[in-house]
Design a protein around this motif. Structure first.
Motif, short mmCIF file in Angstrom:
data_model
loop_
_atom_site.label_atom_id
_atom_site.label_comp_id
_atom_site.label_asym_id
_atom_site.label_seq_id
_atom_site.Cartn_x
_atom_site.Cartn_y
_atom_site.Cartn_z
N LEU A 70 14.43 7.90 8.05
CA LEU A 70 13.69 6.66 8.33
C LEU A 70 12.34 6.64 7.63
CD1 LEU A 70 14.57 6.01 12.08
CD2 LEU A 70 15.48 4.88 10.03
N LYS A 71 11.75 7.80 7.40
CA LYS A 71 10.52 7.86 6.62
C LYS A 71 10.80 7.37 5.20
CE LYS A 71 6.25 9.28 5.57
NZ LYS A 71 5.57 8.28 4.81
N ASP A 72 11.95 7.75 4.65
CA ASP A 72 12.34 7.24 3.33
C ASP A 72 12.50 5.72 3.35
OD1 ASP A 72 12.32 9.75 2.13
OD2 ASP A 72 14.51 10.01 2.23
N ILE A 73 13.12 5.20 4.40
CA ILE A 73 13.27 3.74 4.53
C ILE A 73 11.90 3.09 4.61
CG2 ILE A 73 14.05 1.89 6.10
CD1 ILE A 73 16.37 3.25 4.55
N PHE A 74 11.01 3.64 5.42
CA PHE A 74 9.65 3.10 5.57
C PHE A 74 8.93 3.10 4.22
CE2 PHE A 74 5.13 3.35 6.34
CZ PHE A 74 4.93 2.43 7.35
N ASP A 75 8.97 4.22 3.52
CA ASP A 75 8.28 4.32 2.23
C ASP A 75 8.87 3.38 1.20
OD1 ASP A 75 6.63 6.25 3.35
OD2 ASP A 75 7.68 7.93 2.41
N PHE A 76 10.19 3.28 1.19
CA PHE A 76 10.87 2.39 0.25
C PHE A 76 10.51 0.93 0.53
CE2 PHE A 76 14.57 -0.03 -1.26
CZ PHE A 76 14.64 0.41 -2.57
N ALA A 77 10.59 0.52 1.80
CA ALA A 77 10.27 -0.87 2.17
C ALA A 77 8.82 -1.19 1.86
CB ALA A 77 10.57 -1.10 3.65
N THR A 78 7.92 -0.24 2.11
CA THR A 78 6.51 -0.44 1.81
C THR A 78 6.30 -0.64 0.31
OG1 THR A 78 5.83 0.83 3.75
CG2 THR A 78 4.21 0.59 1.98
N ALA A 79 6.95 0.19 -0.49
CA ALA A 79 6.83 0.06 -1.95
C ALA A 79 7.39 -1.26 -2.44
CB ALA A 79 7.53 1.23 -2.64
N VAL A 80 8.54 -1.66 -1.91
CA VAL A 80 9.15 -2.93 -2.32
C VAL A 80 8.23 -4.09 -1.94
CG1 VAL A 80 11.08 -4.52 -1.90
CG2 VAL A 80 11.52 -2.08 -2.29
N ALA A 81 7.73 -4.08 -0.70
CA ALA A 81 6.86 -5.17 -0.22
C ALA A 81 5.54 -5.22 -0.99
CB ALA A 81 6.59 -5.01 1.27
N SER A 82 5.11 -4.07 -1.49
CA SER A 82 3.84 -3.99 -2.23
C SER A 82 4.01 -4.22 -3.72
CB SER A 82 3.22 -2.60 -2.02
OG SER A 82 3.01 -2.33 -0.68
N TYR A 83 5.26 -4.45 -4.15
CA TYR A 83 5.56 -4.62 -5.57
C TYR A 83 5.14 -3.41 -6.39
CZ TYR A 83 6.27 -9.40 -4.07
OH TYR A 83 6.72 -10.51 -3.41
N LYS A 84 5.29 -2.22 -5.80
CA LYS A 84 4.95 -0.98 -6.49
C LYS A 84 6.21 -0.39 -7.12
CE LYS A 84 1.08 0.22 -3.53
NZ LYS A 84 0.57 1.11 -2.51
N ALA A 85 6.00 0.42 -8.13
CA ALA A 85 7.12 1.13 -8.74
C ALA A 85 7.75 2.05 -7.69
CB ALA A 85 6.64 1.93 -9.94
N ILE A 86 9.05 2.10 -7.69
CA ILE A 86 9.77 2.94 -6.73
C ILE A 86 9.96 4.31 -7.37
CG2 ILE A 86 11.86 3.20 -5.34
CD1 ILE A 86 10.31 0.62 -4.70
N ASP A 87 9.53 5.33 -6.66
CA ASP A 87 9.74 6.69 -7.12
C ASP A 87 11.24 6.92 -7.30
OD1 ASP A 87 10.52 9.60 -6.30
OD2 ASP A 87 8.41 9.74 -6.90
N PRO A 88 11.69 7.38 -8.47
CA PRO A 88 13.13 7.56 -8.71
C PRO A 88 13.80 8.50 -7.70
CG PRO A 88 11.91 7.74 -10.76
CD PRO A 88 10.90 7.68 -9.66
N THR A 89 13.08 9.51 -7.26
CA THR A 89 13.64 10.44 -6.27
C THR A 89 13.86 9.73 -4.94
OG1 THR A 89 12.45 12.23 -7.36
CG2 THR A 89 13.32 12.69 -5.17
N LEU A 90 12.90 8.91 -4.54
CA LEU A 90 13.04 8.12 -3.31
C LEU A 90 14.21 7.15 -3.45
CD1 LEU A 90 12.14 7.15 -0.51
CD2 LEU A 90 10.46 5.67 -1.66
#
Length: 172
Positions: free
Chosen positions: A104-124
């Motif tokens: 769920l931490k991965d989900i949280f970090d991914f959703a935060t990055a998507v919502a922030s229009y940030k590059a998604i870490d490839p490992t994530l």
């Protein structure tokens, strides 16, 4: 739906969730046709077909925090708790994702990055691929994207006082 029916629905929702609906009442009064189109959008914001409940709400709350809307965030916290998401998970989301289980931490970090229009870490992104199938990723994208609609409308209307960070209650 008639204007009166919309108003009654808003009043019921407002009482149930202790949420200020004045901005939507104003929207309805100023543009009934526009509001009717918006009303047809609202079910999309809560669409969950393939995502597990906790993944849906972690992604929604993460995205809502990016939108920086205290009242809307509080509403989503109440709705998550009402749907049975554990309070400890909701609290962990409010605290920036710390304390969430790894998946769920991965989900949280991914959703935060998507919502922030940030590059998604490839490992994530790879870890998300192992958790979610394509349908679930699409659904999470909808969850994240729709989180910003309500606070954006409020801000555009000048409702910045009712759209600010606040102490979030973790109870129904």
């Amino acid at each position: 739906m008639s204007t009166q029916q919309h108003l009654e629905e808003m009043e019921t929702f407002s009482r149930k969730y202790q949420y200020d609906m004045n901005y939507l009442r104003e929207f309805l009064e100023s543009s009934p046709e526009g509001f009717e189109k918006f009303a047809n959008f609202k079910p999309l914001a809560m669409h969950r077909e393939f995502l597990p409940r906790d993944v849906f709400w972690v992604s929604k709350i993460a995205a809502m925090q990016v939108a920086d809307c205290g009242m809307c965030l509080q509403l989503n916290v109440r709705m998550a708790l009402e749907e049975g998401v554990e309070a400890r998970l909701v609290k962990a989301c409010i605290q920036g994702g710390s304390g969430l289980p790894e998946n769920l931490k991965d989900i949280f970090d991914f959703a935060t990055a998507v919502a922030s229009y940030k590059a998604i870490d490839p490992t994530l992104s790879q870890r998300i691929d192992t958790q979610l199938d394509r349908r679930q990723r699409i659904e999470m994208g909808v969850s994240v994207a729709t989180a910003s609609v309500f606070p954006t409308i409020k801000r555009a209307m000048g409702e910045t006082q009712s759209c600010s960070l606040m102490d979030i209650e973790l109870k129904l």
